[in-house]
Design an enzyme around this catalytic site. Structure first.
Site, PDB file in Angstrom:
ATOM      1  N   GLY A  73       5.506 -15.640   0.428  1.00 24.35           N
ATOM      2  CA  GLY A  73       6.695 -14.128   0.893  1.00 24.35           C
ATOM      3  C   GLY A  73       6.917 -12.899   1.004  1.00 24.35           C
ATOM      4  O   GLY A  73       8.074 -12.401  -0.137  1.00 24.35           O
ATOM      5  N   CYS A 133       6.822 -12.612   9.691  1.00 25.61           N
ATOM      6  CA  CYS A 133       6.323 -12.990   8.938  1.00 25.61           C
ATOM      7  C   CYS A 133       6.655 -14.711   8.703  1.00 25.61           C
ATOM      8  O   CYS A 133       8.275 -14.403   8.921  1.00 25.61           O
ATOM      9  CB  CYS A 133       6.510 -12.728   7.389  1.00 25.61           C
ATOM     10  SG  CYS A 133       6.273 -13.713   6.026  1.00 25.61           S
ATOM     11  N   GLY A 246      -6.324 -13.526  14.586  1.00 32.59           N
ATOM     12  CA  GLY A 246      -6.618 -15.143  14.031  1.00 32.59           C
ATOM     13  C   GLY A 246      -7.641 -16.005  14.252  1.00 32.59           C
ATOM     14  O   GLY A 246      -8.831 -16.135  15.260  1.00 32.59           O
ATOM     15  N   GLY A 268      -8.761 -12.011   8.566  1.00 33.61           N
ATOM     16  CA  GLY A 268      -7.794 -12.584   6.902  1.00 33.61           C
ATOM     17  C   GLY A 268      -9.140 -13.551   7.173  1.00 33.61           C
ATOM     18  O   GLY A 268      -9.193 -13.053   5.619  1.00 33.61           O
TER      19      GLY A 268
END
Length: 306
Positions: A73, A133, A246, A268
């Protein structure tokens, strides 16, 4: 020379190699966790918002057989703390390493205000507009799923800065092509994709969602083929460069995204399991270029044969 073989030039960014972290993967890169950020082409910051955000209720992150689901978030200390303390610390630690500051707003005006504040610091090389997001109620992906709203944000940001703007796009759309074309027309200097894929995991005993928010963003190796597809479609649609992200964990994953159309690649989720994965891939790139018949890394981009 190896440095020349791996160098990549993008609008406003001179990268010594095409590897960088994805936003959020290393927070702001100031903790000593052995990520070898100094060896990479650039540092991408955690997404910054106008006000500090505590994030969504815990748990934020869960493991699934298919990958990681997160619902952080956009937790971050807010623009004032970033400008006053974090960016100077990044500059002190990494000196001349290019810095892409990721931003997200709940309104177009907030994207503009963030852009203006970061531009004024003169400690940011480029801005990554997080239009994707999936874990916030306002802003984020809401701006990136239609051509009109995405273009509105980029157009307003373009008027507010001379810095390069890279738009990070969502895979949670039916057709990415009109959206990235609109973003290009609005003034983006590059496209970053993909962000996470919206998913959900249930606890069979409690019959409730395992994430407190319910849904979350799926990342990890399972989304890599999705990223390849989106990079390919985008690279065939726009003339500005694409940064692919990704499910990257190996040097072959990097080359696959580049063949599909990416000029650089972000990493990531793999960093959670191997803090040295970026350094490992950078070290392996020269041999991989030799293996597949490329003299330098820039030659790899868009070599997919249909």
């Amino acid at each position: 020379m190896m440095s020349e073989r791996l160098a990549v030039k993008l609008p406003g960014l001179d990268l010594k190699n095409p590897i960088m972290n994805s936003s959020g993967a290393v927070f702001f890169g100031l903790e000593d966790k052995g990520y070898a950020i100094e060896e990479t082409g650039a540092l991408v910051t955690k997404t910054v918002t106008m006000s500090a955000r505590a994030g969504n209720p815990q748990p934020w992150i869960i493991n699934t057989p298919s990958g990681i689901l997160n619902s952080v978030g956009l937790a971050n200390p807010g623009i004032e703390a970033v400008v006053a303390d974090i960016l100077p610390a990044i500059h002190e630690k990494y000196k001349t390493l290019p810095v892409l500051a990721s931003v997200a707003g709940e309104t177009v005006g907030e994207y503009v205000a963030l852009t203006e504040r970061l531009t004024a610091t003169k400690q940011v090389t480029a801005i990554e507009a997080n239009l994707s997001c999936p874990n916030v109620d306002r802003g984020g992906m809401a701006f990136g799923v239609t051509a009109e709203s995405a273009a509105e944000v980029i157009h307003a940001m373009r008027a507010a800065t001379t810095l390069p703007i890279y738009a990070k796009m969502s895979p949670n759309v039916t057709d990415i092509k009109p959206i990235v074309k609109a973003v290009e027309t609005a003034g983006a200097d590059g496209i970053v994709l993909i962000n996470t894929v919206v998913g959900m995991s249930l606890d069979l005993n409690t019959r409730q969602a395992r994430l407190a928010r319910g849904t979350g963003g799926m990342s990890g190796t399972s989304v890599h083929p999705i990223a390849v597809r989106f990079v390919y479609e985008t690279a065939q649609t726009v003339s500005i460069p694409v940064i692919g992200v990704g499910g990257v964990s190996t040097v072959d994953d990097v080359l696959e995204l580049m063949m599909a159309g990416a000029s650089a690649v972000q990493i990531g989720t793999a960093l959670a399991g191997n803090h040295q994965v970026m350094a490992d891939i950078i070290r392996e790139l020269p041999s991989a270029l030799d293996k597949y018949g490329f003299s330098n890394v820039e030659e790899v981009t868009k070599t997919f044969k249909k």
